[in-house]
Design an enzyme around this catalytic site. Structure first.
Site, PDB file in Angstrom:
ATOM      1  N   LYS A 130       0.818  -1.196   0.000  1.00  0.00           N
ATOM      2  CA  LYS A 130       0.000   0.000   0.000  1.00  0.00           C
ATOM      3  C   LYS A 130       0.857   1.254   0.000  1.00  0.00           C
ATOM      4  O   LYS A 130       0.387   2.349  -0.314  1.00  0.00           O
ATOM      5  CB  LYS A 130      -0.878   0.031   1.266  1.00  0.00           C
ATOM      6  CG  LYS A 130      -1.755  -1.153   1.471  1.00  0.00           C
ATOM      7  CD  LYS A 130      -2.418  -1.052   2.859  1.00  0.00           C
ATOM      8  CE  LYS A 130      -2.931  -2.364   3.310  1.00  0.00           C
ATOM      9  NZ  LYS A 130      -3.366  -2.335   4.734  1.00  0.00           N
ATOM     10  N   GLY A 131       2.133   1.126   0.352  1.00  0.00           N
ATOM     11  CA  GLY A 131       2.964   2.302   0.576  1.00  0.00           C
ATOM     12  C   GLY A 131       3.110   3.222  -0.616  1.00  0.00           C
ATOM     13  O   GLY A 131       3.285   4.426  -0.462  1.00  0.00           O
TER      14      GLY A 131
ATOM     15  N   GLU B 146       7.344   2.288  -6.841  1.00  0.00           N
ATOM     16  CA  GLU B 146       7.537   1.792  -5.474  1.00  0.00           C
ATOM     17  C   GLU B 146       7.791   2.973  -4.541  1.00  0.00           C
ATOM     18  O   GLU B 146       8.280   4.023  -4.963  1.00  0.00           O
ATOM     19  CB  GLU B 146       8.733   0.807  -5.510  1.00  0.00           C
ATOM     20  CG  GLU B 146       9.255   0.272  -4.212  1.00  0.00           C
ATOM     21  CD  GLU B 146       8.278  -0.585  -3.424  1.00  0.00           C
ATOM     22  OE1 GLU B 146       7.162  -0.127  -3.187  1.00  0.00           O
ATOM     23  OE2 GLU B 146       8.680  -1.678  -2.986  1.00  0.00           O
ATOM     24  N   ASP B 147       7.438   2.802  -3.288  1.00  0.00           N
ATOM     25  CA  ASP B 147       7.643   3.879  -2.318  1.00  0.00           C
ATOM     26  C   ASP B 147       9.101   3.953  -1.861  1.00  0.00           C
ATOM     27  O   ASP B 147       9.714   5.008  -1.892  1.00  0.00           O
ATOM     28  CB  ASP B 147       6.698   3.738  -1.119  1.00  0.00           C
ATOM     29  CG  ASP B 147       6.728   2.343  -0.488  1.00  0.00           C
ATOM     30  OD1 ASP B 147       7.455   1.464  -1.000  1.00  0.00           O
ATOM     31  OD2 ASP B 147       6.019   2.130   0.504  1.00  0.00           O
TER      32      ASP B 147
ATOM     33  N   ASP C 247      14.570  -0.728   0.317  1.00  0.00           N
ATOM     34  CA  ASP C 247      15.427  -0.869   1.496  1.00  0.00           C
ATOM     35  C   ASP C 247      16.463  -1.950   1.178  1.00  0.00           C
ATOM     36  O   ASP C 247      17.521  -1.664   0.621  1.00  0.00           O
ATOM     37  CB  ASP C 247      14.534  -1.206   2.696  1.00  0.00           C
ATOM     38  CG  ASP C 247      15.307  -1.336   3.989  1.00  0.00           C
ATOM     39  OD1 ASP C 247      16.526  -1.115   3.981  1.00  0.00           O
ATOM     40  OD2 ASP C 247      14.699  -1.664   5.023  1.00  0.00           O
TER      41      ASP C 247
ATOM     42  N   LYS D 197      17.169   3.693   0.148  1.00  0.00           N
ATOM     43  CA  LYS D 197      18.068   3.831   1.299  1.00  0.00           C
ATOM     44  C   LYS D 197      19.504   3.729   0.820  1.00  0.00           C
ATOM     45  O   LYS D 197      19.805   3.003  -0.124  1.00  0.00           O
ATOM     46  CB  LYS D 197      17.719   2.800   2.355  1.00  0.00           C
ATOM     47  CG  LYS D 197      16.292   3.032   2.855  1.00  0.00           C
ATOM     48  CD  LYS D 197      16.039   2.599   4.245  1.00  0.00           C
ATOM     49  CE  LYS D 197      14.602   2.920   4.613  1.00  0.00           C
ATOM     50  NZ  LYS D 197      14.110   2.145   5.750  1.00  0.00           N
TER      51      LYS D 197
ATOM     52  N   PHE E  37      14.278   4.266   9.442  1.00  0.00           N
ATOM     53  CA  PHE E  37      12.888   3.958   9.134  1.00  0.00           C
ATOM     54  C   PHE E  37      12.102   5.254   9.048  1.00  0.00           C
ATOM     55  O   PHE E  37      12.189   6.099   9.934  1.00  0.00           O
ATOM     56  CB  PHE E  37      12.287   3.037  10.198  1.00  0.00           C
ATOM     57  CG  PHE E  37      11.032   2.371   9.736  1.00  0.00           C
ATOM     58  CD1 PHE E  37      11.089   1.220   8.969  1.00  0.00           C
ATOM     59  CD2 PHE E  37       9.800   2.923  10.041  1.00  0.00           C
ATOM     60  CE1 PHE E  37       9.931   0.620   8.507  1.00  0.00           C
ATOM     61  CE2 PHE E  37       8.623   2.323   9.585  1.00  0.00           C
ATOM     62  CZ  PHE E  37       8.690   1.169   8.819  1.00  0.00           C
ATOM     63  N   VAL E  38      11.362   5.427   7.958  1.00  0.00           N
ATOM     64  CA  VAL E  38      10.608   6.668   7.760  1.00  0.00           C
ATOM     65  C   VAL E  38       9.115   6.384   7.579  1.00  0.00           C
ATOM     66  O   VAL E  38       8.732   5.280   7.171  1.00  0.00           O
ATOM     67  CB  VAL E  38      11.141   7.466   6.544  1.00  0.00           C
ATOM     68  CG1 VAL E  38      12.531   8.001   6.814  1.00  0.00           C
ATOM     69  CG2 VAL E  38      11.127   6.625   5.261  1.00  0.00           C
TER      70      VAL E  38
ATOM     71  N   ASP F  57       4.143   3.591   6.114  1.00  0.00           N
ATOM     72  CA  ASP F  57       3.515   3.361   7.420  1.00  0.00           C
ATOM     73  C   ASP F  57       4.452   2.749   8.448  1.00  0.00           C
ATOM     74  O   ASP F  57       5.474   2.159   8.107  1.00  0.00           O
ATOM     75  CB  ASP F  57       2.340   2.402   7.257  1.00  0.00           C
ATOM     76  CG  ASP F  57       2.809   0.961   7.062  1.00  0.00           C
ATOM     77  OD1 ASP F  57       3.592   0.726   6.121  1.00  0.00           O
ATOM     78  OD2 ASP F  57       2.432   0.076   7.851  1.00  0.00           O
TER      79      ASP F  57
ATOM     80  N   ARG G 265       0.384   6.960   7.393  1.00  0.00           N
ATOM     81  CA  ARG G 265       0.422   7.037   5.922  1.00  0.00           C
ATOM     82  C   ARG G 265      -0.090   8.391   5.423  1.00  0.00           C
ATOM     83  O   ARG G 265       0.229   8.818   4.322  1.00  0.00           O
ATOM     84  CB  ARG G 265      -0.473   5.952   5.302  1.00  0.00           C
ATOM     85  CG  ARG G 265       0.012   4.533   5.514  1.00  0.00           C
ATOM     86  CD  ARG G 265      -0.769   3.600   4.588  1.00  0.00           C
ATOM     87  NE  ARG G 265      -0.669   2.203   4.970  1.00  0.00           N
ATOM     88  CZ  ARG G 265       0.320   1.390   4.595  1.00  0.00           C
ATOM     89  NH1 ARG G 265       1.300   1.840   3.859  1.00  0.00           N
ATOM     90  NH2 ARG G 265       0.320   0.126   4.970  1.00  0.00           N
TER      91      ARG G 265
HETATM   92  P1  IMP Z   1      12.833  -4.208   1.026  1.00  0.00           P
HETATM   93  O1  IMP Z   1      12.244  -5.484   0.504  1.00  0.00           O
HETATM   94  O2  IMP Z   1      13.738  -4.430   2.197  1.00  0.00           O
HETATM   95  O3  IMP Z   1      13.499  -3.366  -0.049  1.00  0.00           O
HETATM   96  O4  IMP Z   1      11.642  -3.394   1.646  1.00  0.00           O
HETATM   97  C1  IMP Z   1      10.784  -2.708   0.849  1.00  0.00           C
HETATM   98  C2  IMP Z   1       9.428  -2.536   1.478  1.00  0.00           C
HETATM   99  O5  IMP Z   1       9.485  -2.460   2.904  1.00  0.00           O
HETATM  100  C3  IMP Z   1       8.867  -1.219   1.018  1.00  0.00           C
HETATM  101  O6  IMP Z   1       8.066  -1.392  -0.118  1.00  0.00           O
HETATM  102  C4  IMP Z   1       8.075  -0.745   2.215  1.00  0.00           C
HETATM  103  O7  IMP Z   1       6.765  -1.236   2.158  1.00  0.00           O
HETATM  104  C5  IMP Z   1       8.778  -1.348   3.392  1.00  0.00           C
HETATM  105  N1  IMP Z   1       9.741  -0.393   3.980  1.00  0.00           N
HETATM  106  C6  IMP Z   1      11.091  -0.382   3.872  1.00  0.00           C
HETATM  107  N2  IMP Z   1      11.639   0.645   4.521  1.00  0.00           N
HETATM  108  C7  IMP Z   1      10.598   1.340   5.048  1.00  0.00           C
HETATM  109  C8  IMP Z   1      10.526   2.543   5.826  1.00  0.00           C
HETATM  110  O8  IMP Z   1      11.524   3.210   6.179  1.00  0.00           O
HETATM  111  N3  IMP Z   1       9.267   2.937   6.186  1.00  0.00           N
HETATM  112  C9  IMP Z   1       8.136   2.264   5.838  1.00  0.00           C
HETATM  113  N4  IMP Z   1       8.164   1.139   5.095  1.00  0.00           N
HETATM  114  C10 IMP Z   1       9.385   0.673   4.710  1.00  0.00           C
HETATM  115 MG    MG Z   2       6.027  -1.051  -0.078  1.00  0.00          MG
END
Ligand code: IMP
Ligand code: MG
Length: 186
Positions: free
Chosen positions: A46-47, A102-103, A106, A134, A155-156, A162, A168
């Site tokens: 949903k982000g 994508e939002d 990470d 990041k 973490f943001v 969220d 959100r």
């Molecule tokens: P990844 O798979 O580790 O790259 O994580 C990506 C997903 O984790 C993103 O699409 C977000 O939904 C969530 N996420 C990662 N970092 C944050 C953050 O700082 N705040 C909120 N959601 C996050």
């Molecule tokens: Mg996401």
């Protein structure tokens, strides 16, 4: 015993004006690159939904949108490393130009998984646009065509992002902080 710490938005990392500038720049680049191609923007719920709503209105090329609901964080602020498709796309991406919106990236685990899934469906092209990335090179190396802003490894929340489904709706992006819940006098 009741929870003694509460989460709240901390320092503002990106204010609304800066977000608007980032979205405008990305929209210009994408509009230029996708002229005459009618891409499908695949939004990861949903982000990414707030970002998509602003980005699509700033684009100057015809496009479609579709949604995929994926989940990688079970809860809290650290990645579980597991990705799950909660809801799939409603349209075929075969022979289409696909842009994943994508939002935040990470570790890159979510994105790597989705890219693999979508590649198997034979799109004509597949690129990624992320609002935030990041700074650390994630566990998964992915070529990201469009990056809004690189942020520190914190973490943001806000602007769609969220913490346990909260925050959100904030019009800005902030760090998350934990403070002691005031204790009732006894
Ligand atoms: P990844 O798979 O580790 O790259 O994580 C990506 C997903 O984790 C993103 O699409 C977000 O939904 C969530 N996420 C990662 N970092 C944050 C953050 O700082 N705040 C909120 N959601 C996050
Ligand atoms: Mg996401």
């Amino acid at each position: 015993m009741s929870e003694t710490r509460i989460a709240r938005p901390g320092e503002v990392i990106i204010d609304p004006d800066e977000i608007a500038g980032i979205v405008a720049r990305l929209a210009e680049e994408i509009s230029h690159d996708y002229e005459g191609r009618n891409p499908i923007l695949v939004n990861l719920l949903k982000g990414g939904v707030v970002f998509l709503a602003d980005l699509m209105r700033a684009l100057q090329v015809p496009h479609q949108i579709d949604f995929m609901h994926v989940s990688s964080y079970e809860n809290g602020t650290s990645s579980s490393g597991r990705v799950r498709i909660v809801d799939d796309l409603s349209c075929s991406v075969e022979d289409r130009d696909v842009l994943i919106v994508e939002d935040v990236i990470d570790t890159g685990t979510t994105l790597a998984y989705i890219v693999n899934v979508l590649q198997l469906r034979r799109p004509r092209s597949l690129e990624v646009c992320t609002l935030l990335k990041k700074g650390l090179e994630g566990a998964v190396r992915m070529p990201i065509r469009y990056v809004g802003k690189v942020i520190p490894d914190i973490f943001v929340v806000g602007y769609g992002l969220d913490y346990e489904e909260g925050f959100r709706d904030l019009p800005y992006i902030a760090s998350l902080e934990f403070v002691d819940r005031p204790q009732p006098d006894v």
